[in-house]
Design an enzyme around this catalytic site. Structure first.
Site, PDB file in Angstrom:
ATOM      1  N   ASP A  15       0.888  -1.266   0.089  1.00 20.59           N
ATOM      2  CA  ASP A  15       0.069   0.156  -0.254  1.00 20.59           C
ATOM      3  C   ASP A  15       0.922   1.234  -0.020  1.00 20.59           C
ATOM      4  O   ASP A  15       1.829   1.381   1.037  1.00 20.59           O
ATOM      5  CB  ASP A  15      -0.815  -0.155   1.302  1.00 20.59           C
ATOM      6  CG  ASP A  15      -1.844  -1.087   1.158  1.00 20.59           C
ATOM      7  OD1 ASP A  15      -2.194  -1.673   0.092  1.00 20.59           O
ATOM      8  OD2 ASP A  15      -2.677  -1.189   2.160  1.00 20.59           O
ATOM      9  N   ALA A  44      -4.069 -10.977   2.303  1.00 24.41           N
ATOM     10  CA  ALA A  44      -3.013 -10.782   3.260  1.00 24.41           C
ATOM     11  C   ALA A  44      -3.519 -10.134   4.514  1.00 24.41           C
ATOM     12  O   ALA A  44      -3.076 -10.688   5.454  1.00 24.41           O
ATOM     13  CB  ALA A  44      -1.598  -9.965   2.586  1.00 24.41           C
ATOM     14  N   GLY A 227     -22.948  -0.271  11.555  1.00 21.49           N
ATOM     15  CA  GLY A 227     -23.060  -1.544  12.194  1.00 21.49           C
ATOM     16  C   GLY A 227     -23.056  -2.493  11.021  1.00 21.49           C
ATOM     17  O   GLY A 227     -22.620  -2.484   9.838  1.00 21.49           O
ATOM     18  N   ASP A 248      -8.233   6.039  10.460  1.00 18.43           N
ATOM     19  CA  ASP A 248      -7.987   5.199   9.061  1.00 18.43           C
ATOM     20  C   ASP A 248      -8.982   3.971   9.017  1.00 18.43           C
ATOM     21  O   ASP A 248      -8.730   3.245   9.789  1.00 18.43           O
ATOM     22  CB  ASP A 248      -6.737   4.958   8.769  1.00 18.43           C
ATOM     23  CG  ASP A 248      -6.418   4.446   7.547  1.00 18.43           C
ATOM     24  OD1 ASP A 248      -7.185   4.355   6.480  1.00 18.43           O
ATOM     25  OD2 ASP A 248      -5.261   4.150   7.232  1.00 18.43           O
ATOM     26  N   ALA A 252     -10.350  -2.216   7.689  1.00 18.48           N
ATOM     27  CA  ALA A 252     -11.433  -2.555   8.828  1.00 18.48           C
ATOM     28  C   ALA A 252     -12.431  -3.663   8.304  1.00 18.48           C
ATOM     29  O   ALA A 252     -12.645  -4.605   8.994  1.00 18.48           O
ATOM     30  CB  ALA A 252     -12.319  -1.372   8.939  1.00 18.48           C
ATOM     31  N   ASP A 254     -11.280  -6.039   6.126  1.00 17.73           N
ATOM     32  CA  ASP A 254     -10.665  -7.283   6.010  1.00 17.73           C
ATOM     33  C   ASP A 254     -10.475  -7.837   7.615  1.00 17.73           C
ATOM     34  O   ASP A 254     -10.526  -8.963   7.794  1.00 17.73           O
ATOM     35  CB  ASP A 254      -9.261  -7.098   5.702  1.00 17.73           C
ATOM     36  CG  ASP A 254      -9.394  -6.483   3.978  1.00 17.73           C
ATOM     37  OD1 ASP A 254     -10.263  -6.791   3.508  1.00 17.73           O
ATOM     38  OD2 ASP A 254      -8.438  -5.526   3.882  1.00 17.73           O
TER      39      ASP A 254
HETATM   40  O1  RIB Z   1      -9.001  -3.396   2.042  1.00 22.35           O
HETATM   41  C1  RIB Z   1      -7.800  -2.880   2.295  1.00 22.35           C
HETATM   42  C2  RIB Z   1      -6.928  -3.094   1.231  1.00 22.35           C
HETATM   43  O2  RIB Z   1      -7.387  -2.998  -0.074  1.00 22.35           O
HETATM   44  C3  RIB Z   1      -5.566  -2.499   1.283  1.00 22.35           C
HETATM   45  O3  RIB Z   1      -4.772  -3.052   1.788  1.00 22.35           O
HETATM   46  C4  RIB Z   1      -5.341  -2.345  -0.156  1.00 22.35           C
HETATM   47  O4  RIB Z   1      -4.154  -3.229  -0.444  1.00 22.35           O
HETATM   48  C5  RIB Z   1      -6.535  -2.850  -1.091  1.00 22.35           C
HETATM   49  O5  RIB Z   1      -6.280  -4.220  -1.411  1.00 22.35           O
END
Ligand code: RIB
Length: 327
Positions: A15, A44, A227, A248, A252, A254
């Protein structure tokens, strides 16, 4: 106690993050405040989130033979993610994401998939044993749809439940959706997939019904600071978000997905796994970056306790039952 075993098919990105006070308009140049290179990629990030919640995670993916690839793999190893099924593509760039984060913590992301996109159906077939032997499969859409579809087919044929977070969204077939046990989508993705514009709980319910009609087992519609709306045939529930000061919001979703997968694999109900995942995601929002912001299990428990939650109900671990609907 055995750790949950989760296999994730997904992306690995570097990123490139610019923090700014506000988003630039089209055609405008603005000065940002800071620039950072932070490990990311939805696959990841979800793998790191699941490992930090206490799972054994195998990631199936691809990076290039460049410096970003070296660094990202080193970070995943340090976190304890099994990367023995992440291959390096020769003469390919590792995936990158350009991310703008504004003063309120909102982001805009553009990805260039690079090596992520080379993960093929044949690669998935070669790694089929890692999917068949897992307790859960988790996929997103920053790798090719054909490879993701194959992974989901293998999981379905071997009775491994599938968590699918189709981001970035693209048209999905009815056959694919019928194989998905848990669909995790945000408002934008739910709107694109269902044809119902999601803007409140009522429209979230309409959209979820549409998605259930298309054969998805359970819909988890994440609604950011509001929510998550959870729906399965004949039942639905809204769980309000945990209020935090947003720094940031990157990763979130993920973190929610990874933590939800671990909760489910530990034997929590869909609702209880979602509650823990909400707290994990809320902590992520309080820190900058993707993998730099994903919390550890004990941090989530401390946070829940600090908000008056009795974590005993959520900390229990019993052996995973293959059919989560049976609870
Ligand atoms: O969901 C966030 C991710 O989306 C970031 O880390 C970026 O790499 C994109 O894949």
């Amino acid at each position: 106690m055995n750790k949950p075993r989760i296999t994730i098919v997904g992306s690995i990105n570097m990123d490139l993050v610019f923090s700014t006070s506000r988003m630039p308009a089209v055609g405008e140049t603005i000065s940002g405040q800071e620039f950072h290179q932070i490990p990311g990629g939805k696959g990841a990030n979800q793998a790191v989130a699941a490992v930090r919640q206490g799972a054994d995670v195998t990631l199936i993916g691809r990076v290039g033979d460049d410096h970003f690839g070296d660094h990202l793999l080193a970070c995943l190893i340090q976190d304890g993610v099994d990367i023995s099924h992440v291959a390096r593509q020769v003469n390919m760039a590792t995936g990158v994401a350009g991310i703008l984060v504004d003063g309120e913590g909102h982001n805009s992301i553009v990805i260039t998939p690079g090596a992520n996109q080379t993960l093929s159906v044949a690669d998935i077939d070669a790694d089929a044993a890692m999917i068949e032997s897992a307790e859960l499969l988790v996929c997103q859409l920053e790798t090719s749809l054909s490879a993701v579809t194959r992974a989901i087919e293998i999981a379905q044929q071997s009775g491994v439940p599938v968590i699918f977070n189709p981001s970035p969204m693209q048209p999905l077939s009815a056959e694919l959706l019928r194989m998905v046990d848990f669909l995790i989508v945000n408002e934008t993705e739910a709107s694109q997939l269902s044809g119902v514009k999601v803007q409140d709980r009522e429209s979230a319910e309409f959209a979820s019904v549409r998605l259930l009609e298309r054969g998805v087992g359970v819909v988890l519609l994440t609604m950011g600071a509001h929510g998550v709306f959870i729906a399965e045939q004949g039942a639905s529930k809204f769980i309000p978000a945990v209020a935090v000061e947003a720094v940031d919001t990157t990763a979130a979703g993920d973190t929610f997905t990874g933590a939800f997968a671990v909760g489910l694999a530990r034997g929590l109900s869909v609702v209880d796994a979602s509650v823990v995942a909400q707290y994990a995601a809320a902590l992520t929002v309080t820190k900058f970056g993707a993998q730099t912001s994903i919390p550890l299990r004990h941090e989530v428990h401390q946070f829940m306790t600090s908000r008056g939650v009795n974590i005993k109900q959520y900390a229990k671990a019993r052996h995973y039952e293959k059919n989560p609907f049976a609870q």
